[in-house]
Design an enzyme around this catalytic site. Structure first.
Site: not given
Ligand SMILES: O=C(O)CCC(=O)C(=O)O
Length: 233
Positions: A117, A158, A47
């Site tokens: 995301k 994440c 990331e």
């Protein structure tokens, strides 16, 4: 008759992005080349591989995708190394918004996926860590998969790994590998990083790869590191 290879090598590049974007790209590229020269056919970056991780940095480091320097580099690098390259994530500027975005390129350099995301990292663990990605970032809206000659892959970034529903959706779409570029921290990393990777693998019966940035004790956000790949077993 030639039979299709059933196995492939996946490499996770645990690089250490600093404040210099050009250097971050150069270092990431060197590490991808090294992985490919060691036989990796699929490579993931972590990331925010082109910038330090933090809401104050996103507006400064964000770029358009696919027309920015970082994404162009990824496309060229995938072609040069003949790998499937999962471009970790970068802060993406799109219209008047910023997203935390992963783009994936195939061995011919063509873009195979663009994933924004979905679940933004907003937490407050009193006395330990407070982080509010949604101060600056907008959430994506769509899960994304991509195909290789070996299997289908599902993408998350994440914090997305905390949501079993996303992993289950990918499992139902036939994904055999889930890749999460990440950057957990020194509070939630030891508590949950490995646990979450193993949970997603066992509950979905898939391989799960968590690719972290490396730890830098002097950074404003100290990442946990510990990239790992977990089998369904
Ligand atoms: O879920 C966590 O504990 C960390 C998540 C994170 O660092 C992120 O989403 O960037």
């Amino acid at each position: 008759m030639a039979t299709k290879a059933q196995t492939f090598r996946l490499a996770l590049v645990q690089c250490l992005p600093g404040s210099n974007k050009v250097k971050n790209l150069q270092r990431a590229a060197e590490m991808v080349r090294e992985a490919a020269s060691n036989g990796a056919q699929v490579v993931s970056l972590p990331e925010c591989f082109n910038s330090p991780y933090g809401t104050r940095y996103f507006p400064e480091y964000c770029e358009p995708v696919p027309d920015g320097d970082s994404t162009r580099m990824l496309s060229e690098l995938a072609k040069e190394t003949k790998t499937y390259l999962i471009g970790g994530s970068i802060p993406e500027k799109y219209q008047d918004k910023i997203y935390n975005t992963c783009s994936v390129f195939g061995p011919d350099g063509n873009q195979l996926a663009l994933y924004r995301k979905l679940h933004l990292f907003d937490i407050d663990v009193p006395g330990k860590i407070k982080f509010t990605e949604s101060d600056v970032l907008s959430p994506g809206q769509t899960p994304q998969t991509f195909d290789t000659e070996w299997c289908k892959f599902g993408l998350g970034i994440c914090y997305d790994a905390r949501f079993p529903e996303l992993a289950g959706l990918y499992r139902n779409r036939g994904c055999k590998v889930l890749v999460y570029p990440g950057a957990f921290n020194m509070t939630t990393g030891p508590a949950h990083w490995e646990l979450l990777a193993r949970a997603r693998s066992v509950d979905c019966q898939v391989y799960t790869a968590f690719c972290s940035v490396a730890r830098d004790e002097s950074a404003t956000y100290v990442a946990w590191g510990h990239s790992l790949i977990v089998s369904p077993w």
